[in-house]
Write an enzyme that holds these catalytic residues in place. Structure first.
Site, PDB file in Angstrom:
ATOM      1  N   HIS A 155       0.850  -1.202   0.000  1.00 46.18           N
ATOM      2  CA  HIS A 155       0.000   0.000   0.000  1.00 46.18           C
ATOM      3  C   HIS A 155       0.887   1.255   0.000  1.00 46.18           C
ATOM      4  O   HIS A 155       0.667   2.173  -0.799  1.00 46.18           O
ATOM      5  CB  HIS A 155      -0.924  -0.017   1.235  1.00 46.18           C
ATOM      6  CG  HIS A 155      -1.778   1.200   1.394  1.00 46.18           C
ATOM      7  ND1 HIS A 155      -3.146   1.189   1.236  1.00 46.18           N
ATOM      8  CD2 HIS A 155      -1.462   2.494   1.713  1.00 46.18           C
ATOM      9  CE1 HIS A 155      -3.621   2.410   1.432  1.00 46.18           C
ATOM     10  NE2 HIS A 155      -2.622   3.218   1.737  1.00 46.18           N
ATOM     11  N   GLU A 156       1.897   1.265   0.866  1.00 45.88           N
ATOM     12  CA  GLU A 156       2.788   2.435   0.955  1.00 45.88           C
ATOM     13  C   GLU A 156       3.673   2.549  -0.285  1.00 45.88           C
ATOM     14  O   GLU A 156       3.936   3.651  -0.767  1.00 45.88           O
ATOM     15  CB  GLU A 156       3.665   2.365   2.217  1.00 45.88           C
ATOM     16  CG  GLU A 156       2.908   2.282   3.535  1.00 45.88           C
ATOM     17  CD  GLU A 156       1.823   3.330   3.696  1.00 45.88           C
ATOM     18  OE1 GLU A 156       1.966   4.437   3.142  1.00 45.88           O
ATOM     19  OE2 GLU A 156       0.810   3.046   4.354  1.00 45.88           O
TER      20      GLU A 156
HETATM   21 ZN   LIG Z   1      -2.425   5.279   2.163  1.00 41.71          ZN
END
Ligand SMILES: [Zn+2]
Length: 183
Positions: free
Chosen positions: A141-142
């Protein structure tokens, strides 16, 4: 890899930004800088992530144009400079995700279950680790953030529209609770 000619170690103006924002849609760059800057970024991002109760934070979420991820790994907050994906598992799993830049929005997203990743630590040493389950999920996600990809880009429009309706209700309820709490 870019060498930052000018950088500031006072990061107090780099606060969390919310979508939509152009900085959340652009790819940040890989960089080579000294330990003093890395240390300042690590301290600032770790503090912000704790303040906002996040499990992960990317540099572009705080208006910082460099490739850095902060995430909790086995109970410890780890700062990853210039992270890279080395290998992704073919097996994908569906998990619900939230994002500090999208309060109240939760989306079920399919991503690889295991990721082998490498990054530099604060001293510039290269670390390679295999991340599983939730750790892999947060990292991916990051990592997406650093490429200018939001989790909203990874679902279909009907799914997003439905989640946005729920987000709106959730935020309205939260606002009402705040008003009641304040009299
Ligand atoms: Zn985020």
């Amino acid at each position: 890899m870019t060498t930052l000619q000018q950088y500031k170690t006072d990061l107090s103006t780099n606060q969390l930004i919310y979508a939509p924002h152009p900085n959340l849609e652009k790819q940040v760059f890989y960089f080579q800088v000294d330990k003093e800057y890395r240390q300042a970024v690590q301290t600032h991002m770790t503090t912000l992530m704790r303040t906002h109760n996040g499990v992960g934070l990317s540099a572009n979420q705080i208006n910082l144009d460099v490739a850095v991820i902060c995430q909790e790994l086995q109970g410890q907050i780890v700062t990853m400079f210039n992270p890279q994906v080395v290998h992704l598992s073919a097996d994908k799993v569906l998990m619900t995700e939230g994002c500090l830049s999208e309060p109240g929005l939760f989306l079920k997203i399919k991503r690889p279950d295991i990721v082998s990743a490498s990054w530099e630590d604060v001293a510039g040493n290269t670390i390679t680790e295999t991340l599983y389950g939730m750790d892999a999920r947060v990292f991916l996600h990051e990592f997406d953030h650093l490429q200018g990809i939001m989790f909203t880009d990874r679902v279909s429009k009907p799914k997003l529209d439905l989640a946005r309706k729920k987000q709106k209700k959730r935020m309205q309820r939260a606002a009402r609770r705040l008003i009641n709490a304040n009299g």
